[in-house]
Design a protein around this motif. Structure first.
Motif, short mmCIF file in Angstrom:
data_model
loop_
_atom_site.label_atom_id
_atom_site.label_comp_id
_atom_site.label_asym_id
_atom_site.label_seq_id
_atom_site.Cartn_x
_atom_site.Cartn_y
_atom_site.Cartn_z
N SER A 31 16.27 11.93 8.04
CA SER A 31 17.39 11.05 8.40
C SER A 31 17.15 9.66 7.80
N ASN A 32 18.13 8.80 7.95
CA ASN A 32 18.02 7.45 7.39
C ASN A 32 17.12 6.57 8.24
N TYR A 33 16.27 5.82 7.56
CA TYR A 33 15.38 4.86 8.21
C TYR A 33 15.55 3.51 7.53
N SER A 34 15.25 2.46 8.27
CA SER A 34 15.31 1.12 7.69
C SER A 34 14.18 0.96 6.68
N ASP A 35 14.35 0.03 5.78
CA ASP A 35 13.30 -0.23 4.77
C ASP A 35 11.99 -0.65 5.44
N THR A 36 12.08 -1.35 6.56
CA THR A 36 10.89 -1.77 7.29
C THR A 36 10.10 -0.56 7.79
N VAL A 37 10.80 0.41 8.35
CA VAL A 37 10.15 1.63 8.84
C VAL A 37 9.54 2.41 7.68
N ILE A 38 10.27 2.52 6.59
CA ILE A 38 9.75 3.23 5.41
C ILE A 38 8.47 2.57 4.92
N ASP A 39 8.49 1.25 4.78
CA ASP A 39 7.31 0.53 4.30
C ASP A 39 6.12 0.71 5.25
N ARG A 40 6.36 0.61 6.56
CA ARG A 40 5.26 0.74 7.52
C ARG A 40 4.70 2.15 7.53
N THR A 41 5.55 3.17 7.44
CA THR A 41 5.05 4.54 7.46
C THR A 41 4.21 4.83 6.22
N LEU A 42 4.64 4.32 5.07
CA LEU A 42 3.85 4.53 3.85
C LEU A 42 2.53 3.77 3.93
N SER A 43 2.55 2.60 4.56
CA SER A 43 1.32 1.84 4.77
C SER A 43 0.37 2.60 5.70
N ILE A 44 0.92 3.21 6.75
CA ILE A 44 0.09 4.00 7.68
C ILE A 44 -0.54 5.17 6.95
N LEU A 45 0.21 5.81 6.07
CA LEU A 45 -0.35 6.92 5.29
C LEU A 45 -1.57 6.46 4.49
N ASP A 46 -1.45 5.30 3.85
CA ASP A 46 -2.58 4.75 3.08
C ASP A 46 -3.77 4.46 3.99
N GLU A 47 -3.50 3.90 5.17
CA GLU A 47 -4.57 3.59 6.11
C GLU A 47 -5.26 4.87 6.60
N LEU A 48 -4.48 5.91 6.84
CA LEU A 48 -5.06 7.18 7.29
C LEU A 48 -5.94 7.81 6.21
N VAL A 49 -5.53 7.68 4.96
CA VAL A 49 -6.37 8.18 3.86
C VAL A 49 -7.68 7.41 3.83
N SER A 50 -7.62 6.09 4.03
CA SER A 50 -8.84 5.28 4.05
C SER A 50 -9.75 5.69 5.20
N ILE A 51 -9.17 5.92 6.37
CA ILE A 51 -9.97 6.35 7.53
C ILE A 51 -10.61 7.70 7.26
N ASP A 52 -9.85 8.63 6.69
CA ASP A 52 -10.41 9.94 6.36
C ASP A 52 -11.58 9.82 5.38
N ASN A 53 -11.43 8.94 4.39
CA ASN A 53 -12.52 8.73 3.43
C ASN A 53 -13.74 8.11 4.09
N LEU A 54 -13.52 7.15 4.98
CA LEU A 54 -14.64 6.54 5.70
C LEU A 54 -15.33 7.54 6.63
N LEU A 55 -14.55 8.39 7.27
CA LEU A 55 -15.15 9.43 8.12
C LEU A 55 -15.98 10.39 7.30
N LYS A 56 -15.46 10.79 6.16
CA LYS A 56 -16.20 11.70 5.28
C LYS A 56 -17.50 11.04 4.82
#
Length: 118
Positions: A31-56
């Protein structure tokens, strides 16, 4: 208002623990999301990748690490990373209005019992 691509929606399904595709969840994710939500969700994805790398990395080197001049134990370091990952997953689920079905950072706990009703 912007939409996520099908590939991004599938990635969100996987990250939030929806391993079987659901038309209700897919409809919500595309569905449609605001640009703010899109930006934050993509930022969260990047943060989760960083956390996964740090855990590994921390699992590979399970010795005491130095952080800002003080020593952190392996257990508390991993607990902190898992806590931060959980926080980000919950935020992501709320932003996308689908919740978290499975939290890989706390695999023994139910995350969102309402998600089962979809």
């Amino acid at each position: 208002m912007t939409q996520f691509t099908t590939v991004q929606a599938e990635e969100f399904e996987r990250i939030l623990g929806f391993f079987e595709s659901s038309s209700l969840i897919r409809t919500e994710l595309t569905s449609n999301y605001s640009d703010t939500v899109i930006d934050r969700t993509l930022s969260i994805l990047d943060e989760l990748v960083s956390i996964d790398n740090l855990l590994k990395e921390s699992l590979e080197t399970s010795f005491v690490q130095e952080s800002r001049g003080s020593k952190l134990s392996y257990r508390s370091h991993v607990a902190h990373l898992k806590s931060e990952g959980t926080r980000l997953l919950i935020e992501l689920g709320r932003l996308l209005r689908v919740g978290v079905n499975y939290n890989k950072y706390l695999p023994n706990k139910k995350c969102n019992p309402t998600a089962a009703y979809w």
